[in-house]
Design a protein around this motif. Structure first.
Motif, short mmCIF file in Angstrom:
data_model
loop_
_atom_site.label_atom_id
_atom_site.label_comp_id
_atom_site.label_asym_id
_atom_site.label_seq_id
_atom_site.Cartn_x
_atom_site.Cartn_y
_atom_site.Cartn_z
N PRO A 60 -7.74 -3.42 24.26
CA PRO A 60 -7.75 -3.93 22.89
C PRO A 60 -6.72 -3.19 22.04
N GLU A 61 -6.13 -3.89 21.08
CA GLU A 61 -5.17 -3.24 20.19
C GLU A 61 -5.86 -2.12 19.45
N GLY A 62 -5.20 -0.98 19.40
CA GLY A 62 -5.81 0.18 18.75
C GLY A 62 -6.71 0.98 19.66
N ALA A 63 -6.60 0.74 20.96
CA ALA A 63 -7.39 1.51 21.93
C ALA A 63 -7.08 2.99 21.76
N GLY A 64 -8.01 3.81 22.10
CA GLY A 64 -7.83 5.24 21.94
C GLY A 64 -6.77 5.80 22.87
N THR A 65 -6.27 6.97 22.51
CA THR A 65 -5.25 7.63 23.32
C THR A 65 -5.75 7.86 24.74
N GLY A 66 -7.02 8.22 24.88
CA GLY A 66 -7.57 8.47 26.21
C GLY A 66 -7.46 7.26 27.12
N ASP A 67 -7.75 6.07 26.59
CA ASP A 67 -7.65 4.85 27.39
C ASP A 67 -6.21 4.56 27.79
N VAL A 68 -5.30 4.76 26.84
CA VAL A 68 -3.88 4.53 27.11
C VAL A 68 -3.38 5.51 28.18
N VAL A 69 -3.76 6.77 28.04
CA VAL A 69 -3.30 7.78 29.01
C VAL A 69 -3.86 7.51 30.40
N ARG A 70 -5.10 7.03 30.49
CA ARG A 70 -5.65 6.70 31.81
C ARG A 70 -4.83 5.61 32.49
N VAL A 71 -4.36 4.64 31.71
CA VAL A 71 -3.49 3.60 32.28
C VAL A 71 -2.17 4.22 32.74
N LEU A 72 -1.59 5.05 31.89
CA LEU A 72 -0.31 5.69 32.23
C LEU A 72 -0.43 6.53 33.50
#
Length: 232
Positions: A60-72
């Motif tokens: 979702p737009e505005g997802a937390g940094t933790g979720d983004v980093v897990r994808v990265l």
């Protein structure tokens, strides 16, 4: 056929060891991606990269940094050449080089060959899946000294396109204002050499001992183990 006027270099497995990228740079970037995103949320490049991660991963737009980093981190583990990952890694690495915390590795035969070709009037460019923002400091902070002045231009999958597609090499030749026959591409990946050859480029494969492509089938491409063996 035109004489070679440009030599275009791949980095990983060609000028530099795969381990120096995957073990050195990746290990450096991994714990720093989250703090970097949080500290640079107002940076347009970071903001766009985060949005790309969210879109590409279905977050979702505005997802937390933790979720983004897990994808990265998942992309890093799978060696996915994702543009937003390359952008963020490139920024982290550039900061690490500037701080003196990182030093680029080059095979011993590479710096003297680059200097020799440059002295002969041949022009050098780089085409790597790593972002241009990370390519420049890589050449600037070599153990053998600053090599960046030897390189006239840099290309990545953003400004040129995928490395295994003919059109990417056609774009590079057009950008450099040279016919395909005047371009020589050095890479350790046969599929990249195939794409360059399809665009009319000359090619040479690098079979570096201990590298992932050491036993690859290079087909009809000339193959060498060091830059000192490259025929120009």
């Amino acid at each position: 056929m035109s004489a070679v006027s440009w030599i275009v270099l791949d980095i990983e497995g060609t000028t530099s060891s795969t381990e120096s990228v995957h073990t050195g740079l990746y290990a450096y970037a991994r714990p720093r991606l989250g703090p970097w995103i949080d500290a640079h949320r107002d940076d347009p490049g970071v903001r766009e990269a985060v949005r790309r991660v969210e879109r590409d991963a279905g977050l979702p737009e505005g997802a937390g940094t933790g979720d983004v980093v897990r994808v990265l981190h998942g992309w890093m583990d799978a060696d996915v050449k994702a543009t937003p990952l390359k952008t963020l890694q490139g920024q982290v690495w550039a900061a690490g080089f500037a701080a003196g915390e990182l030093t680029a590795h080059f095979f011993a035969d590479v710096p003297p060959a680059l200097r020799r070709w440059h002295a002969r009037g041949l022009r050098l460019a780089v085409f790597s899946s790593g972002a241009v923002s990370s390519q420049r400091p890589w050449f600037r902070h070599a153990r053998d000294g600053d090599l960046s002045a030897l390189v006239d231009d840099h290309f990545d999958t953003v400004n040129a396109g995928p490395k295994r597609e003919r059109a990417s090499y056609e774009r590079i030749a057009a950008a450099l204002g040279a016919p395909g026959g005047a371009m020589l591409f050095l890479s350790d990946v046969p599929a990249e050499l195939d794409a360059a050859a399809a665009a009319g480029w000359r090619t040479t494969g690098l079979r570096r001992p201990g590298e992932p492509s050491e036993h690859a089938d290079f087909g009809g491409h000339p193959v060498v183990e060091t830059f000192g063996e490259v025929e120009v």
